[in-house]
Design a protein around this motif. Structure first.
Motif, PDB file in Angstrom:
ATOM      1  N   ALA A 199      11.211   5.093  -0.730  1.00  0.00           N
ATOM      2  CA  ALA A 199      11.719   3.838   0.162  1.00  0.00           C
ATOM      3  C   ALA A 199      10.644   2.210   0.707  1.00  0.00           C
ATOM      4  O   ALA A 199      10.687   1.510   1.262  1.00  0.00           O
ATOM      5  CB  ALA A 199      11.475   4.972   1.926  1.00  0.00           C
ATOM      6  N   SER A 200       9.394   2.666   0.196  1.00  0.00           N
ATOM      7  CA  SER A 200       8.384   1.863  -0.019  1.00  0.00           C
ATOM      8  C   SER A 200       8.242   1.006  -0.623  1.00  0.00           C
ATOM      9  O   SER A 200       7.692   0.174  -0.492  1.00  0.00           O
ATOM     10  CB  SER A 200       7.290   2.388   1.151  1.00  0.00           C
ATOM     11  N   ASN A 201       9.301   0.974  -2.110  1.00  0.00           N
ATOM     12  CA  ASN A 201       9.074   0.505  -3.097  1.00  0.00           C
ATOM     13  C   ASN A 201       9.859  -0.503  -3.201  1.00  0.00           C
ATOM     14  O   ASN A 201      11.178   0.362  -4.041  1.00  0.00           O
ATOM     15  CB  ASN A 201       9.076   1.886  -3.957  1.00  0.00           C
ATOM     16  N   LYS A 231       8.969   4.263 -10.572  1.00  0.00           N
ATOM     17  CA  LYS A 231       8.101   4.783 -12.594  1.00  0.00           C
ATOM     18  C   LYS A 231       6.975   5.248 -10.743  1.00  0.00           C
ATOM     19  O   LYS A 231       6.550   4.080  -9.735  1.00  0.00           O
ATOM     20  CB  LYS A 231       7.409   3.920 -12.841  1.00  0.00           C
ATOM     21  N   GLY A 232       6.043   5.918 -11.646  1.00  0.00           N
ATOM     22  CA  GLY A 232       4.749   6.414 -10.679  1.00  0.00           C
ATOM     23  C   GLY A 232       5.030   7.486 -10.230  1.00  0.00           C
ATOM     24  O   GLY A 232       3.630   8.117  -9.055  1.00  0.00           O
ATOM     25  N   ILE A 233       6.150   7.533  -9.516  1.00  0.00           N
ATOM     26  CA  ILE A 233       6.419   9.304  -8.990  1.00  0.00           C
ATOM     27  C   ILE A 233       6.081  10.778  -8.751  1.00  0.00           C
ATOM     28  O   ILE A 233       5.882  11.350  -8.233  1.00  0.00           O
ATOM     29  CB  ILE A 233       8.140   9.329  -8.465  1.00  0.00           C
ATOM     30  N   GLU A 234       6.183  10.564 -10.468  1.00  0.00           N
ATOM     31  CA  GLU A 234       5.488  11.321 -11.202  1.00  0.00           C
ATOM     32  C   GLU A 234       3.848  11.743 -10.540  1.00  0.00           C
ATOM     33  O   GLU A 234       3.849  13.169 -10.912  1.00  0.00           O
ATOM     34  CB  GLU A 234       6.320  11.741 -12.424  1.00  0.00           C
ATOM     35  N   GLU A 235       3.298  10.760 -10.175  1.00  0.00           N
ATOM     36  CA  GLU A 235       1.897  10.727 -10.156  1.00  0.00           C
ATOM     37  C   GLU A 235       2.005  11.568  -8.783  1.00  0.00           C
ATOM     38  O   GLU A 235       0.419  12.039  -8.618  1.00  0.00           O
ATOM     39  CB  GLU A 235       1.574   9.691 -10.169  1.00  0.00           C
ATOM     40  N   VAL A 292       9.908  11.008  -0.593  1.00  0.00           N
ATOM     41  CA  VAL A 292      10.623   9.658  -0.081  1.00  0.00           C
ATOM     42  C   VAL A 292      10.027   8.461   0.538  1.00  0.00           C
ATOM     43  O   VAL A 292      10.284   7.444   0.436  1.00  0.00           O
ATOM     44  CB  VAL A 292      11.443  10.663   0.956  1.00  0.00           C
ATOM     45  N   LEU A 293       8.975   8.596   0.670  1.00  0.00           N
ATOM     46  CA  LEU A 293       7.805   7.146   1.609  1.00  0.00           C
ATOM     47  C   LEU A 293       7.241   6.265   0.137  1.00  0.00           C
ATOM     48  O   LEU A 293       7.544   5.642   0.109  1.00  0.00           O
ATOM     49  CB  LEU A 293       7.395   8.498   2.283  1.00  0.00           C
ATOM     50  N   GLN A 305       5.419  16.944  -0.473  1.00  0.00           N
ATOM     51  CA  GLN A 305       6.070  16.399  -1.697  1.00  0.00           C
ATOM     52  C   GLN A 305       7.115  15.401  -1.909  1.00  0.00           C
ATOM     53  O   GLN A 305       7.038  15.202  -1.706  1.00  0.00           O
ATOM     54  CB  GLN A 305       5.821  17.635  -3.362  1.00  0.00           C
ATOM     55  N   PHE A 306       8.078  16.670  -0.684  1.00  0.00           N
ATOM     56  CA  PHE A 306       9.171  15.547  -0.846  1.00  0.00           C
ATOM     57  C   PHE A 306       9.319  14.233   0.301  1.00  0.00           C
ATOM     58  O   PHE A 306       9.878  13.468   0.266  1.00  0.00           O
ATOM     59  CB  PHE A 306      10.434  16.886  -0.059  1.00  0.00           C
ATOM     60  N   CYS A 307       8.042  15.119   1.547  1.00  0.00           N
ATOM     61  CA  CYS A 307       8.122  13.301   2.417  1.00  0.00           C
ATOM     62  C   CYS A 307       7.379  12.774   1.225  1.00  0.00           C
ATOM     63  O   CYS A 307       7.192  11.004   2.641  1.00  0.00           O
ATOM     64  CB  CYS A 307       7.039  14.041   3.688  1.00  0.00           C
TER      65      CYS A 307
END
Length: 129
Positions: free
Chosen positions: A53-55, A31-35, A49-50, A44-46
């Motif tokens: 990967a950091s979550n 959740k939150g990736i859509e923001e 992924v970041l 956008q892709f990077c």
């Protein structure tokens, strides 16, 4: 022979538990990736992924899910593919539904409950047959 079949059935059920229990947690952790909004597709892709990967709320269930994939792959060496895939996928669906319900994602109606019972009966027949 029976001990090998029972061991395979155990590992397939274990994989289903891992996959099914982690699916709702992965959904919740992402959740939150859509923001995230970037100007180019690469940015956008990077950024996505970041973010993932950091979550840790995403990464821990994701890694457990991937461990289930490793166990599934190893179990396929001694299991008939025509039995392993339906058993694992159907039980994963049930576990995902139940864990999702425990996490408050929705209710299980009568039709869904009946479907789960029928899936369990079908898996039992597959294992016994």
């Amino acid at each position: 022979m029976w001990s090998s079949l029972l061991a395979d059935a155990f590992w397939l059920c274990f994989v289903s538990l891992l996959w099914g229990a982690t699916n709702p947690l992965i959904r919740r952790g992402s959740k939150g990736i859509e923001e995230i909004n970037r100007s180019s597709r690469i940015q956008q892709f990077c950024a996505e992924v970041l973010f993932l990967a950091s979550n840790w709320k995403y990464m821990v269930p994701f890694l457990l899910n991937q461990c289930g994939s490793v166990v599934f792959y190893m179990t396929l060496a001694s299991t008939d593919l025509t039995i392993a895939v339906p058993i694992t996928n159907s039980l994963t669906m049930i576990v995902t539904t139940l864990v999702g319900r425990i996490l408050g994602e929705g209710n299980i109606n009568t039709g869904a409950f009946l479907g789960m019972v029928l899936v369990i009966c079908g898996v039992t027949i597959c294992v016994e047959g």
